[in-house]
Each structure stands twice: as structure tokens, then as C-alpha cells.
Write a protein that holds these residues in place. Structure first.
Motif, PDB file in Angstrom:
ATOM      1  N   UNK A 482       0.824  -1.151   0.020  1.00 47.61           N
ATOM      2  CA  UNK A 482       0.093  -0.274   0.047  1.00 47.61           C
ATOM      3  C   UNK A 482       0.759   1.264   0.041  1.00 47.61           C
ATOM      4  N   UNK A 483       2.248   0.955   0.250  1.00 48.64           N
ATOM      5  CA  UNK A 483       2.904   2.154   0.380  1.00 48.64           C
ATOM      6  C   UNK A 483       2.523   3.212   1.527  1.00 48.64           C
ATOM      7  N   UNK A 484       1.974   2.555   2.633  1.00 51.52           N
ATOM      8  CA  UNK A 484       1.864   3.589   3.921  1.00 51.52           C
ATOM      9  C   UNK A 484       2.064   2.736   5.256  1.00 51.52           C
ATOM     10  N   UNK A 485       1.967   3.557   6.225  1.00 45.80           N
ATOM     11  CA  UNK A 485       2.637   3.094   7.386  1.00 45.80           C
ATOM     12  C   UNK A 485       1.464   2.626   7.958  1.00 45.80           C
ATOM     13  N   UNK A 486       1.145   1.496   8.608  1.00 45.08           N
ATOM     14  CA  UNK A 486       0.226   0.725   9.181  1.00 45.08           C
ATOM     15  C   UNK A 486       0.518   0.384  10.469  1.00 45.08           C
ATOM     16  N   UNK A 487      -0.999   0.131  11.286  1.00 41.88           N
ATOM     17  CA  UNK A 487      -0.681  -0.329  12.804  1.00 41.88           C
ATOM     18  C   UNK A 487      -0.410  -1.828  12.918  1.00 41.88           C
ATOM     19  N   UNK A 488       0.450  -2.236  13.633  1.00 42.94           N
ATOM     20  CA  UNK A 488       0.811  -3.793  13.530  1.00 42.94           C
ATOM     21  C   UNK A 488       0.039  -4.033  14.880  1.00 42.94           C
TER      22      UNK A 488
END
Length: 626
Positions: A482-488
């Protein structure tokens, strides 16, 4: 073939359990057979089946994630209940035998424990005083209570810097609001009271609440109510603290009643339309308090021809805000490794706060005379008063009349608390341990009653501090697809909240050290918190996008779907509501009744907007009808 090993009483208990659940499917019958097998193999009689130790031992063997195991656990639980009834009276057993299937199931379900002599259903008595709403919340959070404390020790590298950052971000509002409260109450409530109340309330909330990721703290809206109440008492010649305590006790009663009656479900009528205006008000209040403090330096400067100190203070505040925003945003950048970025994000704000305070103490900088926090040299309450408020110093009539302003304060607490917790429980945060809105309300009600008796400032749900808590304990990763920073994941723990507020309460023992903290640095933290609260607020984003070129907006933007005219009209209505709330809050004559104005937002959304926007248009604006 194994039924012979089962005692007659235990077998009849299991049989009645079978009837209760009307087991007809193959899965249920299999679970029932498993229960018989367990009784046979373990040779448990009715006394053993109902004993707490045997039940715990048996429950540990059953997989709660398996449907069959879950049904087996229900059967064993019913066996425990039924066997208790069997031991109570043989005549009662015969009575149950005579009932039809439906009546039998109702009788068993409503009699967890019955006094055979009086026929009193203890289960009904318990449910009368501890409603199902609270019981459900307790059952939801109870399996996680131990892990709520221990999970923090598994990620010490993340938790320790989070505690340090949260300490300063929670300390700044307590000190700032304490300074303001001292001015508006003529020294009746000051910094010491705010530090003590913030610390003790936060610790108690961490222990009692259902959602430990939420924080309670002083807010500008609560301070506005206290200011209005003090002005009213002064005008009417009434003693402030007794009136304050009785208003708080009534509020405590209302909050507890709202919690046990399950009123938190009403917050669903508080849609995104209301949430965004309310959060905008909170953000605006943080920024306003910071700018007011900085403006005061220009107004009170001894020499209006020499404004060096005010401009230096302004520079310190802006530098603190900007640098804090940069280090927290570094987590999503492309520089360094993920571990280094996380370390800078975690420790950066604390380092900046301390660095600015040290800079102010350097000889070449100290000559500018930047003001620092004014705190007492030793621990004592304002005016040297006692801890316990004399409740009997006002008449019964005044005590009863205090229930009316308490209604408005309860409205504020209800909105603030539920909105704050709901923001924390947002599915985007990926929390896994469940919600307990009603338990949160009861916990806040108990805390409000305690601080009211002591004459300490009221605390309520703090959206900014709560979201900072969640973000500080959030682990993120860059998604290449996605090219985004996501919550793990998010470390859901009570430990951070308890330790942070214990440190704030302990700050009353370090009052001389607070004198080295420059006020502009605290103002800078306020600017950062206000700006941070704006993030994700689509209402404020639409104000910016109202002047943007339509072709450059995302495909699913409301302006693309509804057109600029309808979108801007909806945004304009929110702006007018925000202005109305702000004016109502800042007017001394209406400040005490300001919380009731928040309820008007719900009425506008529920009854006015549907006349101008259809449901599809509201959904496009991100505000579907609940």
C-alpha cells in the motif's frame, strides 16, 4: 456402559442441563456425551461438581475457542447450578420435575441460588443491585485484567519512553490549568490541587476502569464550569467548597446511575458530526490557552519599547512545538532504521522538554528573564485548608439545589468520557481486549465522588492524552504493497497509566524543581497537543479542502461526490456550531450551563440535518445515521 459410574444426583443435574439448552444438533449431543464421559472418568459427585476448585480445574481443560468445548463448558456450568439446587431441597427437586420444559428452563435460569426456606432468588437480588450492563463489562475485561498489568513488562523498550513522554504531556495540562484555576478562583484551587487530583484520579482509573488505554485529566471545559460555579458562589455569597463538593457528589451519583443503567449506548446518537465539533473545540481550547499565555508576556512587559523577552518566549514555544512534531513524525520517514526511528519518536519529546529547560538556565540566556512556573515551595493545599470539605456548612435546600448544576456537569462528563473512550476504541487502533463503556462510567463516577469530598479538581475523559497513550504504545510498520505506514499492534496495559499518574502525584514532592520549567515550553506542549488533536478530524480538513481545486481532490472526497455547495454548507453548519459552543463557554454568565449546549449538537444532527441531506449524502460525508 459408563453411566453406572455416575452418581444419581450428578446424572440428573446433567440431564436437566441438557433440557435447558434444548440440545438437538449433533454438536450439542456430542458435547452432552462429553459431559457424561467427564463425569464418569473423573467420578465427580454433585458436591464436587459444584465446588469452585473442581469447576476451575475442569474449565481449564475445555477449549473456549472450540464450539463443542464452549457448549461443554455451558453444560458443566449448568450442572454446577442444578446440583446446588438439588442439595437445597428434595421437595424442590420434585417440584422442578413437575414443570413443563419452558417453565423448567425459566426456573433454572432465574435461580442461581435460592433460599429454600424463604424462596428468595439470590440471583435476582444480585442482578437488581449489579445490573447486567456492568456484569457484562466486568466479564468482558476480567479475563484480561492480569495481562493488562503484565503485558507492559514484555515491551520495556517501548513502555519506558512512553511513560516519560506521557508524564510530561500529562504534567503540562495539570500545571497550566492549575495556574489558570488559581487566578480565576482567587487562589482557592491551584497547581498543588491539580497535580494531586490528576495523579490520584489517574491511578484509581487505571485500576478500576474497563478501558485502561483511556486517560482522565483536567480539561479546559471542566475548568470553564468550575469558573462559572465560583462566580455564582461569589455573587450569591455562598461558600465555594461546600457547594463544589455537593455538586460533585450529585454528579457522582448521576454518573454511577448512568453507568449501571447502560446509558453509554445512547452515545451512538453522538455521531461524527458531533465528535468532530467537540474535538475541534478541545483542540481550539489547547491552542487558545497557549496563545493567551504567550500574549500575556507582551501585555505585561515592563517596557513596551523593549519586547525582547516576549519574542524570545514566543520563539521557545514555537520551537518546542515544531521540534516535537518533527521527532514524532520521523517514525513514518525514510531515514535511519525502524528501530532508530522508533527510539527518536519515543524519547524525542522528553529530550526536547528537558533541553529547553536547561537552555533557559544558561547564563547567557537567563538574562532574557523568560518566566518559569510559579509553584509553592512546599506541599500544602491552597489557603492552608483541610483536606475534607465541611459538607454540613450549607443548608439542606442548598444541598438539594446543587443537583441542578450537577446535571449540566454530568452532561459534560458523559460526552467527554464516552467520546474519549470511543476514539480509543476506534477499530482503526486494532485493540483486541474488548470495550466496557458502562464500567468506565461507574469508575469515573466513584472517582468524582472521592475528589469532591476532598475539594480537589474534577477529572474526566481526556481525548488528547488518551490518543497520545494509544499512539505511544502502538507498533507500526511500512506496508510495501500500500505504500503506507500501518498499525501492527497496540500494547494494551494499565501499567503505563498507573505509573504515569503516580509520577504526577509524586511531583508534589518535587515542587522546587518545577520552578526551572519555562512557561513558554509548557505553552509549546499545549500547541503540539492542540495540533495533534486536529489530525484525522475531517471537519477541519474540509475547511482546508473548501478552497482546493476539485480535480486535485481524492476520488471519494465529499466534494467529488456531493459537489462543493452541499459539502461547504455542511462544513459551514459545523463552523457555526463550533463558534456557538466557544461563545457559550467563554461567557461568564453561561459558562456553568455550557455542557447543555453540547446536547444541542445531537438534536441538530438527529432532527435538523435529515431535512436537508438524505442518508446517502450523509454517508458520503462520513456521518451515517446510527
Amino acid at each position: 456402559m459408563f453411566v453406572k459410574n455416575i452418581s444419581r444426583t450428578s446424572f440428573r443435574s446433567l440431564l436437566y442441563s441438557f433440557l435447558i439448552f434444548s440440545l438437538t444438533s449433533d454438536t450439542h449431543v456430542s458435547a452432552f456425551n462429553s459431559g457424561i464421559t467427564a463425569l464418569s472418568s473423573r467420578k465427580l459427585d454433585s458436591n464436587q461438581c459444584s465446588s469452585r476448585r473442581a469447576w476451575k480445574k475442569r474449565s481449564a481443560l475445555i477449549s473456549l475457542n472450540d464450539e463443542e468445548g464452549g457448549m461443554e463448558r455451558r453444560i458443566w456450568n449448568s450442572c454446577r447450578i442444578s446440583s446446588s439446587l438439588l442439595r437445597s431441597s428434595s421437595k424442590y427437586m420434585d417440584y422442578l420435575d413437575s414443570l413443563s420444559g419452558k417453565k423448567f428452563r425459566n426456573k433454572i435460569a432465574s435461580n442461581n441460588s435460592t433460599d429454600p426456606a424463604k424462596g428468595i432468588s439470590m440471583g435476582k437480588v444480585v442482578r437488581k443491585f449489579i445490573p447486567e450492563n456492568v456484569i457484562t463489562d466486568v466479564q468482558t475485561r476480567r479475563p484480561h485484567y492480569i495481562s493488562d498489568w503484565t503485558d507492559a513488562f514484555k515491551v520495556k523498550r517501548q513502555v519506558i519512553p512512553a511513560i516519560l513522554f506521557l508524564y510530561f504531556s500529562c504534567l503540562a495540562p495539570a500545571v497550566s490549568f492549575g495556574t489558570i484555576a488559581s487566578e480565576i478562583t482567587n487562589g482557592s484551587i491551584g497547581i498543588v490541587e491539580f497535580l494531586l487530583s490528576s495523579g490520584l484520579c489517574g491511578m484509581a482509573y487505571a485500576v478500576l476502569c474497563g478501558q485502561p488505554m483511556a486517560f482522565v485529566a483536567p480539561t479546559g471545559l471542566t475548568l470553564a464550569f468550575i469558573s462559572g460555579l465560583f462566580s455564582f458562589c461569589t455573587l450569591k455569597g455562598l461558600p465555594f467548597f461546600p457547594i463544589y463538593a455537593w455538586v460533585g457528589l450529585w454528579t457522582s451519583f448521576y454518573m454511577i446511575m448512568l453507568g449501571i443503567k447502560g446509558s453509554s449506548k445512547l452515545i451512538r446518537y453522538c455521531t461524527r458530526f458531533t465528535d468532530e465539533i467537540f474535538n475541534g473545540l478541545l483542540s481550539l481550547n489547547f491552542i487558545y490557552e497557549a496563545m493567551s499565555s504567550l500574549r500575556r508576556n507582551f501585555v505585561t512587559a515592563p517596557d513596551q519599547m523593549n519586547l525582547t523577552m516576549p519574542f524570545v518566549a514566543l520563539g521557545m514555544a514555537l520551537s518546542t512545538c515544531w521540534s516535537t512534531m518533527q521527532v514524532t513524525a520521523l517514525e513514518a520517514s525514510q531515514f535511519f532504521t525502524q528501530k532508530i526511528r522508533n527510539g527518536i519518536k519515543d524519547f524525542g519529546p522528553v529530550v526536547i522538554f528537558i533541553f529547553m529547560s536547561i537552555i533557559n538556565e544558561l547564563p547567557w540566556f537567563k538574562k532574557f528573564g523568560v518566566p518559569t512556573l510559579s509553584v509553592p515551595s512546599q506541599f500544602e493545599l491552597a489557603g492552608g485548608r483541610n483536606f475534607i470539605v465541611p459538607l454540613s456548612s450549607v443548608s439542606w435546600k442548598a444541598r438539594l439545589l446543587c443537583s441542578f448544576p450537577a446535571f449540566f456537569l454530568t452532561s459534560l462528563f458523559f460526552m467527554d468520557q464516552n467520546i474519549s473512550v470511543r476514539v480509543v476504541n476506534n477499530p482503526e487502533n486494532k485493540l483486541k481486549k474488548g470495550v466496557a463503556y458502562n464500567l468506565d462510567m461507574v469508575a469515573l463516577g466513584l472517582i468524582t465522588g472521592a475528589v469532591s469530598l476532598l475539594g480537589l479538581p474534577w477529572m474526566c475523559g481526556a481525548t488528547v492524552q488518551s490518543m497520545n497513550h494509544v499512539r505511544a504504545l502502538t507498533e507500526k510498520a511500512f506496508n510495501e504493497e500500500t505504500g503506507e505506514v500501518e498499525i501492527v499492534s497496540v500494547t494494551e496495559t494499565r501499567t503505563t497509566g498507573f505509573v504515569v499518574h503516580a509520577m504526577i502525584a509524586g511531583t508534589v514532592c518535587l515542587l522546587p524543581l518545577l520552578r526551572f520549567v519555562p512557561i513558554p515550553v509548557v505553552s509549546g506542549v499545549f500547541l503540539f497537543l492542540g495540533r495533534k488533536l486536529m489530525s484525522g478530524n475531517s471537519f477541519l480538513a474540509r475547511i482546508r479542502d473548501s478552497m482546493a481545486e476539485k480535480t486535485r481532490l481524492p476520488k471519494h472526497h465529499p466534494i467529488q461526490l456531493l459537489g462543493r455547495r452541499k459539502t461547504n454548507a455542511f462544513t459551514l453548519l459545523q463552523i457555526l456550531c463550533l463558534i456557538g459552543l466557544w461563545s457559550f463557554k467563554n461567557n461568564p454568565a453561561t459558562a456553568m450551563f455550557f455542557p447543555s449546549a453540547i446536547g444541542v449538537l445531537i438534536l441538530i444532527r438527529k432532527y435538523l440535518l435529515p431535512y436537508f441531506l438524505i442518508e446517502d449524502e450523509l454517508e458520503a460525508l462520513g456521518d451515517p445515521t446510527p
